[in-house]
Design a protein around this motif. Structure first.
Motif, PDB file in Angstrom:
ATOM      1  N   CYS A  90       0.847  -1.195   0.000  1.00  0.00           N
ATOM      2  CA  CYS A  90       0.000   0.000   0.000  1.00  0.00           C
ATOM      3  C   CYS A  90       0.885   1.247   0.000  1.00  0.00           C
ATOM      4  N   LEU A  91       0.545   2.234  -0.814  1.00  0.00           N
ATOM      5  CA  LEU A  91       1.354   3.454  -0.897  1.00  0.00           C
ATOM      6  C   LEU A  91       1.099   4.369   0.287  1.00  0.00           C
ATOM      7  N   GLU A  92      -0.065   4.219   0.910  1.00  0.00           N
ATOM      8  CA  GLU A  92      -0.382   5.110   2.050  1.00  0.00           C
ATOM      9  C   GLU A  92      -0.011   4.495   3.394  1.00  0.00           C
ATOM     10  N   GLY A 109      -6.754   0.542   0.435  1.00  0.00           N
ATOM     11  CA  GLY A 109      -7.793   0.012  -0.444  1.00  0.00           C
ATOM     12  C   GLY A 109      -8.027   0.842  -1.692  1.00  0.00           C
ATOM     13  N   HIS A 110      -7.427   2.043  -1.786  1.00  0.00           N
ATOM     14  CA  HIS A 110      -7.714   2.852  -2.983  1.00  0.00           C
ATOM     15  C   HIS A 110      -6.485   3.385  -3.715  1.00  0.00           C
ATOM     16  N   CYS A 111      -5.277   3.240  -3.147  1.00  0.00           N
ATOM     17  CA  CYS A 111      -4.094   3.691  -3.898  1.00  0.00           C
ATOM     18  C   CYS A 111      -3.914   2.792  -5.119  1.00  0.00           C
ATOM     19  N   CYS A 150      -3.080  -0.891  -4.197  1.00  0.00           N
ATOM     20  CA  CYS A 150      -4.238  -1.574  -3.599  1.00  0.00           C
ATOM     21  C   CYS A 150      -5.295  -1.877  -4.657  1.00  0.00           C
TER      22      CYS A 150
HETATM   23 ZN   LIG Z   1      -3.256   1.414  -0.568  1.00  0.00          ZN
END
Ligand SMILES: [Zn+2]
Length: 364
Positions: A52-54, A66-68, A71
């Motif tokens: 995950c990037l965040e 869940g949205h990067c 993900c």
């Molecule tokens: Zn992510």
């Protein structure tokens, strides 16, 4: 869809996330558990948490947003059945020579590779493992960690030996997940180089309370039924097609009743005629056979005075009536008969005829 959406097995989940937090995640992890216990869902969640990037935290432990872009692309692999069918279809459309050399993979992110058993044998083949070896020693391009997920544990011998070589010297930046219903199927040398986590099936009551929130359109009786029919598998319970099941069960009961009572076949033939050849008919017939088996099993439970094990709890009264008219020998004959229908399906015998034969052969 963060880790809080994973139901059950909270202890196992906690350990896995702690290892992520301490940057001590093993290079090879066996996730063992019955069908539908969430092995694949969990592996893809861990793949997202690794990349995950965040990098959010939840309860002080690594989670995923869940949205990067990482993900989102990994999540495209979640519908494994759909991705698998697409890959198989793509292979079907190749020229014969290419078809033979093409293996099935699911890949929606350049650094995350899902390796399903390859049809028609439904085994992991050596070319699939060779493909893994072809990329695993290169640093990931867009992720922090390369992730490989083998969704089955039936390996061809050469494939298992090739995998073993990778596990003997795994690269720093790769994680291999081996998903299995039966870890004994894996080479002991593969098992000893991996860390095994076992996912247990959930208790029916846990699934019922989960369904109360997720499938509010079902009443308590329906939730209890689905919880029992899904054998503790969350995924199966949440996606259970109650309408098709009810339809198949209606037919299955009519077939059993007709077999017990004999005489008039009008209703029986009307039902069996609706089971036609072709792909649609096959699926419908398979659902019917599964339902017949589950009813016979319930009859067996009633016969052996263990009614608490009955899964079709909502029709217990009707089942009792059939159980009173049947006996062990009859139920055993019916199970044999069903196996015969299944063999017939593999030989492509006309489905409705073999269902008729099944029911009439059981008449008393
Ligand atoms: Zn992510």
């Amino acid at each position: 869809m963060p880790f809080s959406d994973f139901h059950g097995n909270s202890g196992t989940l906690h350990s896995l996330r702690e290892m992520l937090a301490r940057d001590r995640f093993p290079h090879a992890v066996i996730l063992s558990g019955p069908r539908g216990s969430g092995k694949y869902t969990l592996a893809l969640m861990l793949a997202r948490a690794m990349n995950c990037l965040e990098r959010p935290l939840a309860d002080g432990l690594p989670d995923f947003c869940g949205h990067c872009s990482n993900c989102a692309r990994i999540a495209e692999s979640l519908d494994l059945d759909a991705r698998f069918s697409e890959a198989v279809e793509a292979r079907e459309n190749l020229r014969d020579a290419d078809k033979r050399e093409t293996r099935i993979f699911v890949q929606t992110h350049p650094d995350i590779l899902v390796i399903p058993p390859d049809p028609p044998q439904m085994m992991i083949k050596v070319d699939q493992v060779r493909h893994v070896i072809g990329s695993i020693y290169y640093r990931p391009s867009q992720a922090r960690e390369r992730v490989y997920i083998f969704t089955g544990s039936a390996f061809m011998k050469e494939a298992a030996n090739s995998l073993l070589k990778v596990l003997e010297e795994p690269p720093e930046f790769a994680t291999i997940f081996l998903l299995t219903e039966n870890p004994g199927e894996l080479l002991s040398t593969i098992r000893s180089r991996s860390v095994t986590f076992t996912l247990a099936a959930l208790a029916p009551e846990d699934i019922e309370s989960l369904l109360a929130g997720r499938r509010p359109e079902w009443n308590a009786r329906q939730r209890a039924l689905v919880a029992r029919l899904s054998d503790g598998a969350v995924g199966r319970a949440l996606t259970f097609d109650l309408e098709s099941y009810a339809a198949a069960r209606g037919h299955a009961l009519a077939i059993l009743n007709s077999a017990i009572r004999g005489s008039d076949h009008t209703e029986l033939f009307k039902i069996t005629e609706s089971y036609r050849p072709g792909a649609d008919g096959r699926e419908k017939t398979e659902a019917l056979l599964r339902t017949l088996y589950s009813l016979l099993q319930d009859l067996m439970f009633l016969q052996s005075s263990t009614p608490q094990l009955v899964r079709n709890t909502d029709i217990q009264g009707e089942l009792k009536k059939i159980a009173e008219a049947a006996d062990f020998a009859w139920i055993a004959r019916a199970s044999d008969g069903l196996a015969e229908v299944e063999r017939g399906m593999r030989r492509n015998l006309l489905r409705s005829l073999s269902l008729d034969a099944f029911a009439t052969a059981l008449e008393k």
